[in-house]
Design an enzyme around this catalytic site. Sequence first.
Site, PDB file in Angstrom:
ATOM      1  N   GLU A  15      -6.228 -10.555  -1.449  1.00  0.00           N
ATOM      2  CA  GLU A  15      -7.106 -10.347  -0.280  1.00  0.00           C
ATOM      3  C   GLU A  15      -8.553 -10.242  -0.726  1.00  0.00           C
ATOM      4  O   GLU A  15      -9.302  -9.370  -0.275  1.00  0.00           O
ATOM      5  CB  GLU A  15      -6.705  -9.064   0.487  1.00  0.00           C
ATOM      6  CG  GLU A  15      -5.261  -9.038   0.927  1.00  0.00           C
ATOM      7  CD  GLU A  15      -4.867  -7.750   1.656  1.00  0.00           C
ATOM      8  OE1 GLU A  15      -5.741  -7.025   2.179  1.00  0.00           O
ATOM      9  OE2 GLU A  15      -3.655  -7.467   1.709  1.00  0.00           O
ATOM     10  N   HIS A  32     -10.411  -5.781  -2.843  1.00  0.00           N
ATOM     11  CA  HIS A  32     -11.504  -5.529  -1.890  1.00  0.00           C
ATOM     12  C   HIS A  32     -12.606  -4.802  -2.656  1.00  0.00           C
ATOM     13  O   HIS A  32     -12.534  -3.597  -2.853  1.00  0.00           O
ATOM     14  CB  HIS A  32     -11.018  -4.653  -0.740  1.00  0.00           C
ATOM     15  CG  HIS A  32      -9.947  -5.272   0.091  1.00  0.00           C
ATOM     16  ND1 HIS A  32     -10.139  -6.449   0.781  1.00  0.00           N
ATOM     17  CD2 HIS A  32      -8.678  -4.891   0.359  1.00  0.00           C
ATOM     18  CE1 HIS A  32      -9.014  -6.750   1.429  1.00  0.00           C
ATOM     19  NE2 HIS A  32      -8.121  -5.832   1.185  1.00  0.00           N
ATOM     20  N   ASN A  82       2.160  -5.148  -3.174  1.00  0.00           N
ATOM     21  CA  ASN A  82       0.748  -5.454  -2.922  1.00  0.00           C
ATOM     22  C   ASN A  82      -0.033  -4.170  -2.650  1.00  0.00           C
ATOM     23  O   ASN A  82       0.420  -3.328  -1.866  1.00  0.00           O
ATOM     24  CB  ASN A  82       0.682  -6.374  -1.683  1.00  0.00           C
ATOM     25  CG  ASN A  82      -0.675  -6.996  -1.434  1.00  0.00           C
ATOM     26  OD1 ASN A  82      -1.245  -7.620  -2.343  1.00  0.00           O
ATOM     27  ND2 ASN A  82      -1.196  -6.859  -0.220  1.00  0.00           N
ATOM     28  N   GLU A 124       0.800  -1.240   0.000  1.00  0.00           N
ATOM     29  CA  GLU A 124       0.000   0.000   0.000  1.00  0.00           C
ATOM     30  C   GLU A 124       0.825   1.279   0.000  1.00  0.00           C
ATOM     31  O   GLU A 124       0.541   2.212   0.745  1.00  0.00           O
ATOM     32  CB  GLU A 124      -0.972  -0.023   1.192  1.00  0.00           C
ATOM     33  CG  GLU A 124      -1.912  -1.209   1.134  1.00  0.00           C
ATOM     34  CD  GLU A 124      -2.830  -1.330   2.357  1.00  0.00           C
ATOM     35  OE1 GLU A 124      -2.812  -0.451   3.222  1.00  0.00           O
ATOM     36  OE2 GLU A 124      -3.565  -2.338   2.429  1.00  0.00           O
ATOM     37  N   ASP A 177     -12.265 -10.024  -1.313  1.00  0.00           N
ATOM     38  CA  ASP A 177     -13.575 -10.061  -0.662  1.00  0.00           C
ATOM     39  C   ASP A 177     -14.500  -9.137  -1.429  1.00  0.00           C
ATOM     40  O   ASP A 177     -14.059  -8.173  -2.035  1.00  0.00           O
ATOM     41  CB  ASP A 177     -13.519  -9.759   0.846  1.00  0.00           C
ATOM     42  CG  ASP A 177     -12.756  -8.517   1.226  1.00  0.00           C
ATOM     43  OD1 ASP A 177     -12.672  -7.578   0.409  1.00  0.00           O
ATOM     44  OD2 ASP A 177     -12.248  -8.474   2.354  1.00  0.00           O
TER      45      ASP A 177
HETATM   46  O1  G3I Z   1      -5.161  -7.990  18.940  1.00  0.00           O
HETATM   47  C1  G3I Z   1      -5.851  -6.834  19.407  1.00  0.00           C
HETATM   48  C2  G3I Z   1      -6.638  -7.169  20.644  1.00  0.00           C
HETATM   49  O2  G3I Z   1      -5.756  -7.533  21.670  1.00  0.00           O
HETATM   50  C3  G3I Z   1      -7.473  -5.942  21.030  1.00  0.00           C
HETATM   51  O3  G3I Z   1      -8.286  -6.271  22.117  1.00  0.00           O
HETATM   52  C4  G3I Z   1      -8.345  -5.504  19.871  1.00  0.00           C
HETATM   53  C5  G3I Z   1      -9.142  -4.242  20.190  1.00  0.00           C
HETATM   54  O4  G3I Z   1      -9.245  -3.393  19.085  1.00  0.00           O
HETATM   55  O5  G3I Z   1      -7.528  -5.241  18.765  1.00  0.00           O
HETATM   56  C6  G3I Z   1      -6.801  -6.363  18.325  1.00  0.00           C
HETATM   57  O6  G3I Z   1      -6.012  -6.010  17.229  1.00  0.00           O
HETATM   58  C7  G3I Z   1      -6.731  -5.828  16.015  1.00  0.00           C
HETATM   59  C8  G3I Z   1      -6.153  -6.793  14.992  1.00  0.00           C
HETATM   60  O7  G3I Z   1      -6.754  -6.558  13.738  1.00  0.00           O
HETATM   61  C9  G3I Z   1      -6.396  -8.254  15.361  1.00  0.00           C
HETATM   62  O8  G3I Z   1      -7.768  -8.518  15.402  1.00  0.00           O
HETATM   63  C10 G3I Z   1      -6.519  -4.395  15.575  1.00  0.00           C
HETATM   64  O9  G3I Z   1      -7.175  -3.506  16.470  1.00  0.00           O
HETATM   65  C11 G3I Z   1      -7.087  -4.222  14.189  1.00  0.00           C
HETATM   66  O10 G3I Z   1      -6.732  -2.924  13.720  1.00  0.00           O
HETATM   67  C12 G3I Z   1      -6.489  -5.258  13.242  1.00  0.00           C
HETATM   68  O11 G3I Z   1      -7.123  -5.089  12.000  1.00  0.00           O
HETATM   69  C13 G3I Z   1      -6.443  -5.651  10.913  1.00  0.00           C
HETATM   70  C14 G3I Z   1      -6.170  -4.578   9.869  1.00  0.00           C
HETATM   71  O12 G3I Z   1      -5.556  -5.167   8.742  1.00  0.00           O
HETATM   72  C15 G3I Z   1      -5.282  -3.486  10.408  1.00  0.00           C
HETATM   73  O13 G3I Z   1      -4.981  -2.559   9.417  1.00  0.00           O
HETATM   74  C16 G3I Z   1      -7.318  -6.738  10.310  1.00  0.00           C
HETATM   75  O14 G3I Z   1      -7.429  -7.829  11.224  1.00  0.00           O
HETATM   76  C17 G3I Z   1      -6.716  -7.241   9.000  1.00  0.00           C
HETATM   77  O15 G3I Z   1      -7.641  -8.075   8.353  1.00  0.00           O
HETATM   78  C18 G3I Z   1      -6.428  -6.054   8.092  1.00  0.00           C
HETATM   79  O16 G3I Z   1      -5.847  -6.532   6.912  1.00  0.00           O
HETATM   80  C19 G3I Z   1      -5.456  -5.538   5.966  1.00  0.00           C
HETATM   81  C20 G3I Z   1      -4.258  -6.110   5.248  1.00  0.00           C
HETATM   82  O17 G3I Z   1      -3.232  -6.392   6.144  1.00  0.00           O
HETATM   83  C21 G3I Z   1      -3.764  -5.132   4.167  1.00  0.00           C
HETATM   84  N1  G3I Z   1      -4.837  -4.748   3.286  1.00  0.00           N
HETATM   85  C22 G3I Z   1      -6.017  -4.223   3.920  1.00  0.00           C
HETATM   86  C23 G3I Z   1      -6.554  -5.186   4.972  1.00  0.00           C
HETATM   87  C24 G3I Z   1      -7.786  -4.580   5.611  1.00  0.00           C
HETATM   88  O18 G3I Z   1      -7.492  -3.413   6.332  1.00  0.00           O
END
Ligand code: G3I
Length: 304
Positions: free
Chosen positions: A234, A205, A169, A127, A236
């Site tokens: 990715e 996406h 990516n 990105e 969806d």
């Molecule tokens: O692990 C913590 C947990 O301890 C806490 O209680 C909770 C409360 O918010 O957060 C948890 O972490 C989260 C993590 O996912 C695991 O679930 C983060 O807040 C959350 O921001 C994070 O989101 C991820 C996101 O990337 C961050 O940018 C998504 O799971 C993940 O699917 C998403 O994936 C990205 C790709 O890497 C790149 N392309 C876009 C895609 C969607 O944003």
Amino acid sequence: GTALGATAAETGRYFGAAVAVNKLSDSVYVGILNREFTMVTAENEMKWDATEPNPNQFTYTGGDRLVSHAQANGMRVRGHALAWHQQQPRWTSVLSGSALRSAMINHVTQVATHYRGKIYAWDVVNEAFADGGSGGRRDSNLQRTGDDWIEAAFRAARAADPGAKLCYNDYYTDGQNAKSNGVYAMVQDFKARGVPIDCVGFQSHFTGQSPVPSDHQANLQRFVDLGVEVQITELDIEGSGSSQTDSYSRVVRACLAISRCTGITVSGIRDTDSWRASATPLLFDGNGNKKAAYTSTLNALNAG
Ligand code: G3I
């Protein structure tokens, strides 16, 4: 075929899923994963904040669990992501210039070395291009270390794991637009100057606002014509019913029509596992049942 991964393999491709490692104890989740998928991507566990919580102190617990699960079940692994402006550890926020550049290069080197020989393809840089009409780089702390940060990351990754394919990516690059033109020009330049790059990942996406573009296949093809392979990384698709089933089959058909489109990864397993669950964008419902979108995806794979 009767499963996504096995059917994709009939044309030499993989079908993967982004996996949240803490769900590997959910038997419904793991049952679908092992039955349907031949490639896994760590949803968060190989990112910078997860792997280097303190400077030069590395923790690979989550990523290693995913690699073991993959190896035990005959799946390959896409690595995600070595250098990205998001999900950086807190300690990087005080760094800039050459200190941040060195920290980024060290990160790329250490993580790619740890996983050497175990990764099919790395998202080396994620990105880095701006949304909108500029076609230029996204402003970020990494970009502010100098325009050559991307090639520096790719060279470090190649040195650390010469056997992994190295990908750039991004999202909203699926059709021809200013952003994908910017990425295209970068790949063309890298190829001309011998900067190591093997693949471009298209996150894919799709939403009601941003559906599968009419020039999707042509756009993938122009990247392949530069000498890289392309991967759907990715996938969806927001929605339900025929718009969702049609869009999934269109994406599969576009990839199958391009010999160097080597595989498709969906961004999770059940709708409820999605980073945007309310969009119901995946192939299985919250109970793990196959959706109509699953059937249209499998049918499109079988037609290849
Ligand atoms: O692990 C913590 C947990 O301890 C806490 O209680 C909770 C409360 O918010 O957060 C948890 O972490 C989260 C993590 O996912 C695991 O679930 C983060 O807040 C959350 O921001 C994070 O989101 C991820 C996101 O990337 C961050 O940018 C998504 O799971 C993940 O699917 C998403 O994936 C990205 C790709 O890497 C790149 N392309 C876009 C895609 C969607 O944003």
